[in-house]
Design a protein around this motif. Structure first.
Motif, short mmCIF file in Angstrom:
data_model
loop_
_atom_site.label_atom_id
_atom_site.label_comp_id
_atom_site.label_asym_id
_atom_site.label_seq_id
_atom_site.Cartn_x
_atom_site.Cartn_y
_atom_site.Cartn_z
N VAL A 75 0.85 -1.19 0.00
CA VAL A 75 0.00 0.00 0.00
C VAL A 75 0.89 1.24 0.00
CG1 VAL A 75 -1.71 1.33 1.34
CG2 VAL A 75 -1.86 -1.18 1.22
N VAL A 76 0.55 2.22 -0.82
CA VAL A 76 1.20 3.52 -0.72
C VAL A 76 0.20 4.48 -0.08
CG1 VAL A 76 2.83 3.24 -2.61
CG2 VAL A 76 0.56 4.12 -3.10
N TYR A 77 0.71 5.31 0.81
CA TYR A 77 -0.17 6.24 1.53
C TYR A 77 0.46 7.62 1.55
CZ TYR A 77 3.09 5.96 5.45
OH TYR A 77 4.22 6.02 6.22
N ALA A 78 -0.38 8.62 1.75
CA ALA A 78 0.10 9.99 1.89
C ALA A 78 -0.88 10.76 2.75
CB ALA A 78 0.24 10.67 0.53
N ARG A 79 -0.38 11.76 3.47
CA ARG A 79 -1.23 12.68 4.24
C ARG A 79 -0.81 14.10 3.87
NH1 ARG A 79 -1.50 12.80 10.81
NH2 ARG A 79 0.74 13.08 10.52
N ALA A 80 -1.76 14.86 3.34
CA ALA A 80 -1.48 16.23 2.92
C ALA A 80 -2.18 17.21 3.84
CB ALA A 80 -1.94 16.45 1.48
#
Length: 332
Positions: A251-256
């Motif tokens: 899984v790739v995740y990001a928080r902006a």
């Protein structure tokens, strides 16, 4: 005796000089050092600015919306709670005398189950420093038990005051840095006017700080790889196991942070051959977002994961272009 015209003018000039009061020079504005021992863009970011809208709306100094209604300071945010627990110093931005302190407020998000009321101590643990000439700086949300100064102490620029915490009215680890003059809020990024936004020369920050803190219309705060759906709590704890060749999924995740109405976020996982293994494009945002997560993943194929370098990419589309983008890699 009648004076000649030139002599009369000279005499009047002398009398005017003797009788007129001297012009008052305004007290000099302080020049502020950065108040956290972190690096913008690497170990911290600015989450919120001063609200310059006098009404119920929100407006930061750059005519954006990276603030909250009646927000009276600058929020300098750490990347996660793991960094906060390791201890990040809050530093005196200017020399002065400590005029108030508070300690004993627990470090807990106001969203946490059972969190105590913060009424009357929204600032949390704090240090207030008077600079003279009516200037005051408040340092809020300090870590419980971390204060290094007491009332009456004289501090110098860069002196550690405490650690960044999570005390008071807050959901994430940060310093709320509030500047006042004559009991009026002053925006250190645009001190020339109390309300509204417009291009203004200078600010209260030292030149090196101004260069290091350009205005950003959003930031990708965290990004990485995981083996399953990622929770905000796991990001905060930096407790996300890295994928391996045996992982059931990647899984790739990001928080902006600081995203805007209408922004479109897409996120992609690419394999060693550069081809997309998983991708998603989210619907346009229906309002500004102080914080926004995104993730996409792929279950392990029957033949197993290919060896090599995997790439994650998150992009934020705005106004027909790419406003934010971040790539990150790992190897299996």
């Amino acid at each position: 005796m009648r004076l000649a015209p030139l002599a009369a003018l000279a005499a009047l000039t002398v009398l005017a000089t003797q009788s007129a009061p001297r012009a008052q020079t305004a007290p000099p504005s302080p020049q502020l050092a950065f108040p956290v021992a972190c690096q913008i863009g690497k170990t911290c970011e600015i989450q919120h600015y001063v609200d310059r809208d006098p009404g119920p709306g929100v407006l930061d100094y750059h005519c954006g919306h990276r603030t909250n209604d009646k927000h009276d300071g600058t929020d300098i945010r750490l990347l996660d709670m793991a960094a906060q627990r390791a201890g990040v110093d809050v530093l005196a931005a200017a020399a002065g005398r400590v005029v108030a302190v508070r300690d004993g407020v627990p470090d807990i998000s106001i969203r946490a189950p059972g969190a105590p009321s913060v009424v009357g101590h929204e600032c949390g643990n704090r240090v207030a420093i008077g600079l003279g000439n009516g200037w005051l700086i408040d340092y809020c949300h300090l870590a419980q038990g971390s204060l290094k100064v007491k009332v009456g102490d004289v501090v110098t620029v860069g002196q550690p005051l405490a650690h960044v915490g999570l005390s008071g009215d807050t959901e994430f680890p940060h310093l709320h840095f509030s500047v006042r003059h004559a009991n009026q809020v002053v925006d250190p990024f645009a001190p020339a006017s109390a309300t509204g936004c417009a291009a203004q020369p200078g600010g209260l920050w030292a030149p090196a700080v101004s260069r290091a803190t350009p205005y950003k219309r959003g930031v990708v705060l965290n990004a990485g790889f995981a083996t399953a759906v990622v929770s905000n709590a796991a990001i905060e704890e930096r407790a996300i196991p890295a994928p391996s060749a045996a992982s059931p999924a990647i899984v790739v995740y990001a928080r902006a942070i600081g995203l805007e109405l209408g922004d479109v976020v897409d996120i992609t996982l690419r394999g060693p051959d550069g081809k997309a293994l998983a991708a998603t494009t989210l619907p346009p945002l229906d309002h500004d977002k102080a914080q926004f997560p995104a993730e996409v993943g792929r279950k392990r194929p029957s033949q197993g994961w290919a060896r090599g370098r995997y790439t994650g990419e998150v992009r934020v589309h705005r106004g027909g272009g790419v406003a934010l983008a971040r790539k990150f890699t790992m190897s299996l």
